[in-house]
Design a protein around this motif. Sequence first.
Motif, PDB file in Angstrom:
ATOM      1  N   SER A  21       0.833  -1.209   0.000  1.00 59.29           N
ATOM      2  CA  SER A  21       0.000   0.000   0.000  1.00 59.29           C
ATOM      3  C   SER A  21       0.864   1.255   0.000  1.00 59.29           C
ATOM      4  O   SER A  21       0.628   2.198  -0.766  1.00 59.29           O
ATOM      5  CB  SER A  21      -0.921   0.002   1.227  1.00 59.29           C
ATOM      6  N   VAL A  22       1.888   1.277   0.849  1.00 59.12           N
ATOM      7  CA  VAL A  22       2.773   2.443   0.906  1.00 59.12           C
ATOM      8  C   VAL A  22       3.549   2.590  -0.398  1.00 59.12           C
ATOM      9  O   VAL A  22       3.709   3.704  -0.922  1.00 59.12           O
ATOM     10  CB  VAL A  22       3.727   2.326   2.109  1.00 59.12           C
ATOM     11  N   MET A  25       1.324   4.086  -3.121  1.00 63.18           N
ATOM     12  CA  MET A  25       1.080   5.513  -2.899  1.00 63.18           C
ATOM     13  C   MET A  25       2.305   6.341  -3.234  1.00 63.18           C
ATOM     14  O   MET A  25       2.209   7.421  -3.831  1.00 63.18           O
ATOM     15  CB  MET A  25       0.655   5.745  -1.446  1.00 63.18           C
ATOM     16  N   PHE A  50      -2.878  11.053  -0.713  1.00 60.34           N
ATOM     17  CA  PHE A  50      -2.027   9.889  -0.492  1.00 60.34           C
ATOM     18  C   PHE A  50      -0.862  10.159   0.450  1.00 60.34           C
ATOM     19  O   PHE A  50      -0.397   9.234   1.117  1.00 60.34           O
ATOM     20  CB  PHE A  50      -1.505   9.362  -1.830  1.00 60.34           C
ATOM     21  N   ALA A  54      -0.193   7.527   3.363  1.00 56.68           N
ATOM     22  CA  ALA A  54       1.028   6.730   3.359  1.00 56.68           C
ATOM     23  C   ALA A  54       1.802   6.907   4.660  1.00 56.68           C
ATOM     24  O   ALA A  54       2.318   5.937   5.225  1.00 56.68           O
ATOM     25  CB  ALA A  54       1.898   7.123   2.166  1.00 56.68           C
TER      26      ALA A  54
END
Length: 206
Positions: A21-22, A25, A50, A54
């Motif tokens: 996910s990080v 982003m 984002f 993040a």
Amino acid sequence: MGQFNGSYVVRYGWTRTGVLSVMVMVLLLGAEGFLPHAEPPEMDHIDLVFSPLAVWIAAVCSSHRKSVQVDKQGITLYRLLPFRRPEFVAWPEVVAVDWSAEGPPWRRVSDLQVYRRTPRQTAARPSTGPQQEALDTYLATQVDPDFVAKFGNTTRIRHSTTLSRIDPVRLATAITCLAPDVRHFGDLGDVAFGGQARGRQSDETS
């Protein structure tokens, strides 16, 4: 797995979902810097969305705070926001525990669900809500009297463990040792019912 010492603590940490996910982003934020000046409207101010998200996911994964604690007294569910009071459920109130990881490896999510015993309703007492009504409707179709008796008056507490490093075998073993009468579902079921620990190890522990 080591010798069981009477408790099991699940902590927030860098899971595969958190890492990906990080990374996604950060890539989107980097791509925005290379876009032409006349960027499409849907990409306008994407950093305002984002960037904080993040940073927040990274902070949670790096905190290693407690997410769930299973001990001799019961189950404690710690909130994602540290200033909120954790929710404790004593073993006499716990009917069942359900944990499952779902979704493809790159965006797998998981929830721990605790079924908590509630006082038996009287005829004059209304239903507690749509979820309780749905559960009662489902139970009405069951033919196992023991199942209906156990779950007919319960409430479900859902706790996200997507950003937690959890070992389902250790969790099921702890619950089995501390509260043998508590039922297990989902990825905890194999250990719960006395079989070999065939349950899937979560991607977080791989």
